[in-house]
Design an enzyme around this catalytic site. Sequence first.
Site, short mmCIF file in Angstrom:
data_model
loop_
_atom_site.label_atom_id
_atom_site.label_comp_id
_atom_site.label_asym_id
_atom_site.label_seq_id
_atom_site.Cartn_x
_atom_site.Cartn_y
_atom_site.Cartn_z
N ASP A 1 0.85 -1.19 0.00
CA ASP A 1 0.00 0.00 0.00
C ASP A 1 0.89 1.24 0.00
O ASP A 1 1.82 1.34 0.82
CB ASP A 1 -0.90 -0.01 1.24
CG ASP A 1 -1.98 1.05 1.16
OD1 ASP A 1 -3.10 0.70 0.75
OD2 ASP A 1 -1.71 2.21 1.52
N ILE A 2 0.63 2.16 -0.93
CA ILE A 2 1.39 3.41 -0.96
C ILE A 2 0.95 4.27 0.23
O ILE A 2 -0.23 4.56 0.38
CB ILE A 2 1.17 4.16 -2.28
CG1 ILE A 2 1.62 3.31 -3.47
CG2 ILE A 2 1.91 5.50 -2.28
CD1 ILE A 2 1.31 3.90 -4.82
N ASN A 11 -2.77 12.89 -3.73
CA ASN A 11 -3.86 13.41 -4.56
C ASN A 11 -4.30 14.80 -4.11
O ASN A 11 -4.50 15.70 -4.93
CB ASN A 11 -5.06 12.46 -4.50
CG ASN A 11 -4.93 11.29 -5.47
OD1 ASN A 11 -4.25 11.39 -6.48
ND2 ASN A 11 -5.58 10.19 -5.16
N ASP A 59 -2.07 9.57 -10.39
CA ASP A 59 -2.01 8.51 -11.39
C ASP A 59 -0.57 8.20 -11.79
O ASP A 59 -0.18 7.03 -11.97
CB ASP A 59 -2.81 8.90 -12.63
CG ASP A 59 -4.31 8.84 -12.39
OD1 ASP A 59 -4.73 8.31 -11.35
OD2 ASP A 59 -5.06 9.33 -13.26
N GLU A 86 -4.83 2.31 -4.16
CA GLU A 86 -3.37 2.37 -4.04
C GLU A 86 -2.79 1.08 -3.46
O GLU A 86 -1.64 1.04 -3.03
CB GLU A 86 -2.95 3.56 -3.16
CG GLU A 86 -3.33 3.45 -1.70
CD GLU A 86 -4.70 4.00 -1.39
OE1 GLU A 86 -4.91 4.41 -0.24
OE2 GLU A 86 -5.57 4.04 -2.29
#
Length: 311
Positions: free
Chosen positions: A180-181, A188, A197, A224
Amino acid sequence: MEEGFPLLIVEDSPTQALRLQTVLESLGYQVAVADNGRAALEEVLREFRPLVITDWVMPEMDGLDFCQAIRKLDLPGYVYVILLTARDALDDVVAGLEAGADDYLTKPVHPAELAARLKTARRILNLEAALRKRNEEIQKLSITDPLTTLFNRRYFNEELPKALSASARTGRPLAVLMADIDHFKKVNDTHGHQVGDQTLRAFGRLLKEGLRKGVDWAARYGGEEFAVVLGETDLDGAVSAAERLRLLTSGLTLEAPTGPFRVTASFGVACADPRRGDVPSMEKLVAAADRALYTAKETGRNRVEAAHDSP
């Protein structure tokens, strides 16, 4: 006409075969010759030839048996078969076509008619190849995440159970990483969704390039979150792989209108090891990796945590 299009003659008479070969080579075809149906099958398997002209009456395996046999083979493309024979009764024509032939020519065949029939065969083969290519493209799109070009959730859900079955059958371990980022929502909110993106694409590319080709694979699991399947990898090896990917991620520099920035990622690791007990279901294995990922995020992020308890 494209020069050198591969074609196979199946004819037990050397004289007839040579006469036909001379005509076909004058038309630009790359010709091979087999003297019976069995030898022709071996030739097609050795070097795929999509166009075959076969005699009917031959020793060992005749033209009808050859047509039936070739339709049962798993070949890289369609084989267009022209049955060439002195038999011209309607029943014979029907028998040949029902056996799997695509066209039927009676001896002696005129070179002009042969050239015209081959032109039709080439047109059909080209249409079949285009259709096959399009179907392959559609199949690839159906299992690919369009943003990252990794596999998608559908592929993950279909292929992981197969990989687990193979692990149970071979006795070799298999590991799953859930990644997971970290703070992706902040990316964002701060830089906009286009940069978000770009971040997802960069992370997907990092995963793809950091895995063993033909052994490991990655999928975008959702948002993500990403999943990585490591073949023939025990828990210690999977933790090492995740740590390497974590370090690569933390060293990744991304660009935004406001300037360069960095991201980190957290990893949860779980392993199915047949040597230590039964192989878990996909649901249990993914849940174990997810729990480890949750622990990594709850204890500071930019970490690798392993599920040491049995999934």
